[in-house]
Design a protein around this motif. Sequence first.
Motif, PDB file in Angstrom:
ATOM      1  N   PRO A  77      11.184  -7.274  -1.574  1.00 28.58           N
ATOM      2  CA  PRO A  77       9.856  -6.682  -1.703  1.00 28.58           C
ATOM      3  C   PRO A  77       9.327  -6.837  -3.131  1.00 28.58           C
ATOM      4  N   ILE A  78       8.042  -7.168  -3.233  1.00 32.81           N
ATOM      5  CA  ILE A  78       7.383  -7.325  -4.527  1.00 32.81           C
ATOM      6  C   ILE A  78       6.211  -6.358  -4.595  1.00 32.81           C
ATOM      7  N   VAL A  98       2.977  -9.776  -0.821  1.00 32.35           N
ATOM      8  CA  VAL A  98       3.568  -8.677  -1.585  1.00 32.35           C
ATOM      9  C   VAL A  98       3.374  -7.371  -0.826  1.00 32.35           C
ATOM     10  N   GLN A  99       4.253  -6.409  -1.088  1.00 32.56           N
ATOM     11  CA  GLN A  99       4.221  -5.149  -0.342  1.00 32.56           C
ATOM     12  C   GLN A  99       3.150  -4.195  -0.841  1.00 32.56           C
ATOM     13  N   ALA A 100       2.795  -4.288  -2.125  1.00 35.85           N
ATOM     14  CA  ALA A 100       1.794  -3.373  -2.672  1.00 35.85           C
ATOM     15  C   ALA A 100       1.188  -3.976  -3.929  1.00 35.85           C
ATOM     16  N   TYR A 101       0.001  -3.482  -4.250  1.00 32.98           N
ATOM     17  CA  TYR A 101      -0.726  -3.920  -5.446  1.00 32.98           C
ATOM     18  C   TYR A 101      -1.148  -2.654  -6.168  1.00 32.98           C
ATOM     19  N   VAL A 102      -0.548  -2.388  -7.320  1.00 31.48           N
ATOM     20  CA  VAL A 102      -0.808  -1.175  -8.082  1.00 31.48           C
ATOM     21  C   VAL A 102      -1.554  -1.563  -9.358  1.00 31.48           C
ATOM     22  N   THR A 103      -2.671  -0.885  -9.612  1.00 27.49           N
ATOM     23  CA  THR A 103      -3.453  -1.229 -10.797  1.00 27.49           C
ATOM     24  C   THR A 103      -3.033  -0.378 -11.998  1.00 27.49           C
TER      25      THR A 103
END
Length: 124
Positions: A77-78, A98-103
């Motif tokens: 997981p990325i 990707v599993q999530a995108y966090v800013t």
Amino acid sequence: MARVMAVDDDHVIRGLLEVNLEMEGHEVITAVDGQDALDRVRDERPDLILLDVMMPNVNGWQVAETLKNDPETRNIPIVFLSARAMEADVRKGTDLGVQAYVTKPFDPIDLMDLVNRLIAERSA
């Protein structure tokens, strides 16, 4: 305990990630840029990768694409961590798998909750 690779060219962010992950009981592997991450991922075998997008030489997009196209690493997981908050960037991350995108700036507590949830899902 999971092995989490934190990849960011900013040593302050790497340090913040390392401290928070260790407080959650995880083993932390740090990489200073995308090439460093690619060079180490097979030997280190992380359970999850926290990956900055904007880095010199090999950026996060290239790292994710390389890992997702490799049968040995495609299931790791990325989670992207990025100051780039445009919808097109988030969509590109999703398209890469990707599993999530966090800013950035991110809430460390929310990020650790996400990391723990993804690791639990992977081991279930």
